[in-house]
Design a protein around this motif. Sequence first.
Motif, PDB file in Angstrom:
ATOM      1  N   THR A 138       0.802  -1.219   0.000  1.00  0.00           N
ATOM      2  CA  THR A 138       0.000   0.000   0.000  1.00  0.00           C
ATOM      3  C   THR A 138       0.839   1.274   0.000  1.00  0.00           C
ATOM      4  OG1 THR A 138      -0.124  -0.055   2.421  1.00  0.00           O
ATOM      5  CG2 THR A 138      -1.926  -1.111   1.193  1.00  0.00           C
ATOM      6  N   GLY A 139       2.151   1.174   0.057  1.00  0.00           N
ATOM      7  CA  GLY A 139       3.008   2.360   0.079  1.00  0.00           C
ATOM      8  C   GLY A 139       4.321   2.075   0.768  1.00  0.00           C
ATOM      9  N   THR A 140       4.641   2.859   1.785  1.00  0.00           N
ATOM     10  CA  THR A 140       5.883   2.677   2.525  1.00  0.00           C
ATOM     11  C   THR A 140       5.628   2.752   4.021  1.00  0.00           C
ATOM     12  OG1 THR A 140       6.422   5.043   2.514  1.00  0.00           O
ATOM     13  CG2 THR A 140       7.287   3.716   0.694  1.00  0.00           C
ATOM     14  N   LYS A 141       6.588   2.254   4.778  1.00  0.00           N
ATOM     15  CA  LYS A 141       6.507   2.278   6.246  1.00  0.00           C
ATOM     16  C   LYS A 141       7.875   2.701   6.761  1.00  0.00           C
ATOM     17  CE  LYS A 141       6.246  -1.108   9.924  1.00  0.00           C
ATOM     18  NZ  LYS A 141       6.001  -2.517  10.201  1.00  0.00           N
ATOM     19  N   THR A 142       7.888   3.711   7.608  1.00  0.00           N
ATOM     20  CA  THR A 142       9.134   4.208   8.187  1.00  0.00           C
ATOM     21  C   THR A 142       9.091   4.013   9.689  1.00  0.00           C
ATOM     22  OG1 THR A 142       9.303   5.889   6.460  1.00  0.00           O
ATOM     23  CG2 THR A 142      10.633   6.226   8.427  1.00  0.00           C
ATOM     24  N   THR A 143      10.185   3.525  10.255  1.00  0.00           N
ATOM     25  CA  THR A 143      10.301   3.352  11.695  1.00  0.00           C
ATOM     26  C   THR A 143      11.293   4.383  12.209  1.00  0.00           C
ATOM     27  OG1 THR A 143       9.899   0.995  11.464  1.00  0.00           O
ATOM     28  CG2 THR A 143      10.894   1.729  13.524  1.00  0.00           C
ATOM     29  N   GLY A 144      10.897   5.169  13.191  1.00  0.00           N
ATOM     30  CA  GLY A 144      11.784   6.186  13.744  1.00  0.00           C
ATOM     31  C   GLY A 144      11.361   7.577  13.312  1.00  0.00           C
ATOM     32  N   ASN A 145      12.184   8.553  13.595  1.00  0.00           N
ATOM     33  CA  ASN A 145      11.898   9.946  13.269  1.00  0.00           C
ATOM     34  C   ASN A 145      12.318  10.250  11.840  1.00  0.00           C
ATOM     35  OD1 ASN A 145      11.063  10.382  15.930  1.00  0.00           O
ATOM     36  ND2 ASN A 145      13.160  10.794  16.572  1.00  0.00           N
ATOM     37  N   GLU A 146      11.635  11.218  11.250  1.00  0.00           N
ATOM     38  CA  GLU A 146      11.974  11.639   9.897  1.00  0.00           C
ATOM     39  C   GLU A 146      12.355  13.104   9.902  1.00  0.00           C
ATOM     40  OE1 GLU A 146       9.991  10.385   6.493  1.00  0.00           O
ATOM     41  OE2 GLU A 146       8.818   8.854   7.521  1.00  0.00           O
ATOM     42  N   THR A 147      13.354  13.430   9.122  1.00  0.00           N
ATOM     43  CA  THR A 147      13.740  14.811   8.904  1.00  0.00           C
ATOM     44  C   THR A 147      13.553  15.096   7.427  1.00  0.00           C
ATOM     45  OG1 THR A 147      15.362  14.704  10.678  1.00  0.00           O
ATOM     46  CG2 THR A 147      15.611  16.489   9.079  1.00  0.00           C
ATOM     47  N   ILE A 148      12.723  16.065   7.113  1.00  0.00           N
ATOM     48  CA  ILE A 148      12.450  16.420   5.723  1.00  0.00           C
ATOM     49  C   ILE A 148      12.880  17.869   5.542  1.00  0.00           C
ATOM     50  CG2 ILE A 148      10.654  16.692   3.984  1.00  0.00           C
ATOM     51  CD1 ILE A 148       9.079  14.509   5.556  1.00  0.00           C
ATOM     52  N   THR A 149      13.733  18.119   4.569  1.00  0.00           N
ATOM     53  CA  THR A 149      14.261  19.468   4.387  1.00  0.00           C
ATOM     54  C   THR A 149      13.555  20.239   3.279  1.00  0.00           C
ATOM     55  OG1 THR A 149      15.966  18.629   2.902  1.00  0.00           O
ATOM     56  CG2 THR A 149      16.544  18.825   5.237  1.00  0.00           C
ATOM     57  N   GLY A 150      12.696  19.593   2.497  1.00  0.00           N
ATOM     58  CA  GLY A 150      11.972  20.268   1.422  1.00  0.00           C
ATOM     59  C   GLY A 150      10.499  20.309   1.714  1.00  0.00           C
ATOM     60  N   SER A 151       9.697  20.536   0.685  1.00  0.00           N
ATOM     61  CA  SER A 151       8.247  20.570   0.822  1.00  0.00           C
ATOM     62  C   SER A 151       7.689  19.158   0.852  1.00  0.00           C
ATOM     63  CB  SER A 151       7.627  21.342  -0.343  1.00  0.00           C
ATOM     64  OG  SER A 151       8.036  22.685  -0.308  1.00  0.00           O
ATOM     65  N   VAL A 152       6.527  19.007   1.482  1.00  0.00           N
ATOM     66  CA  VAL A 152       5.855  17.716   1.573  1.00  0.00           C
ATOM     67  C   VAL A 152       4.468  17.869   0.990  1.00  0.00           C
ATOM     68  CG1 VAL A 152       4.966  15.955   3.138  1.00  0.00           C
ATOM     69  CG2 VAL A 152       7.128  17.086   3.653  1.00  0.00           C
ATOM     70  N   GLY A 153       4.118  16.984   0.070  1.00  0.00           N
ATOM     71  CA  GLY A 153       2.773  16.967  -0.490  1.00  0.00           C
ATOM     72  C   GLY A 153       2.044  15.725  -0.018  1.00  0.00           C
ATOM     73  N   ILE A 154       0.828  15.897   0.500  1.00  0.00           N
ATOM     74  CA  ILE A 154       0.027  14.764   0.970  1.00  0.00           C
ATOM     75  C   ILE A 154      -1.304  14.809   0.239  1.00  0.00           C
ATOM     76  CG2 ILE A 154      -1.106  13.700   2.959  1.00  0.00           C
ATOM     77  CD1 ILE A 154       1.006  15.060   4.725  1.00  0.00           C
ATOM     78  N   GLY A 155      -1.712  13.688  -0.300  1.00  0.00           N
ATOM     79  CA  GLY A 155      -2.993  13.633  -0.991  1.00  0.00           C
ATOM     80  C   GLY A 155      -2.826  13.811  -2.484  1.00  0.00           C
ATOM     81  N   HIS A 156      -3.748  14.548  -3.090  1.00  0.00           N
ATOM     82  CA  HIS A 156      -3.785  14.680  -4.544  1.00  0.00           C
ATOM     83  C   HIS A 156      -2.955  15.866  -5.017  1.00  0.00           C
ATOM     84  CE1 HIS A 156      -6.847  11.607  -4.685  1.00  0.00           C
ATOM     85  NE2 HIS A 156      -7.474  12.230  -3.695  1.00  0.00           N
ATOM     86  N   THR A 157      -1.728  15.965  -4.580  1.00  0.00           N
ATOM     87  CA  THR A 157      -0.845  17.031  -5.034  1.00  0.00           C
ATOM     88  C   THR A 157       0.518  16.430  -5.349  1.00  0.00           C
ATOM     89  OG1 THR A 157       0.174  19.151  -4.514  1.00  0.00           O
ATOM     90  CG2 THR A 157      -0.202  17.675  -2.657  1.00  0.00           C
ATOM     91  N   THR A 158       1.056  16.798  -6.490  1.00  0.00           N
ATOM     92  CA  THR A 158       2.399  16.319  -6.860  1.00  0.00           C
ATOM     93  C   THR A 158       3.423  17.422  -6.747  1.00  0.00           C
ATOM     94  OG1 THR A 158       1.932  16.786  -9.185  1.00  0.00           O
ATOM     95  CG2 THR A 158       1.547  14.536  -8.416  1.00  0.00           C
TER      96      THR A 158
END
Length: 181
Positions: free
Chosen positions: A110-130
Amino acid sequence: GDSILSESGSVVLASGTIQTTGSVSVGDALTLAANKRIKMGAGANFEIYHNDGSTNNAFIENDSGYLMIRSDTNIFLRSKTGNQPYINCTKGAEVSLFFNDSQKFETTNTGTKTTGNETITGSVGIGHTTTPSNTLHVKGATTVALFEGTGGNVFLQLKDFDDSTSAFIGVDGGVLKFQTS
């Protein structure tokens, strides 16, 4: 060059090249001197070698096309000592990435699974946005985002890092609340 057939049946070349139009079968091991390479391809553009110098590293190099590793079951990249996993690839299933023997990222059906904390340095799109237009861009047709908490109240904190003030929007016992600090 000169070649000698030894009593053990091995051929020793002083110099030169062995050429064959057939197959070569090695019974025990193919041993090369330090810093020598196994070269393949018309232009010898695929090489396997060990650098015996100060780096003492092993290399697989491909100078043309792509390098493909194939398996009809699984592919594992692991440490030689301790058999610690780096990457596990399971045919028809997940690909897992590890840090210090601990699985941190996995693909799922169904997608991906991450364990632990995430650091994101750019923009994040959730849903119907690319192409997210803001640092966090959430877009959806119905419920856009859900924040859940336990303990009777849930608050979303909005913090101004310039003056360290915060505003809170939340629910406490079914009542919508706004607070500032």
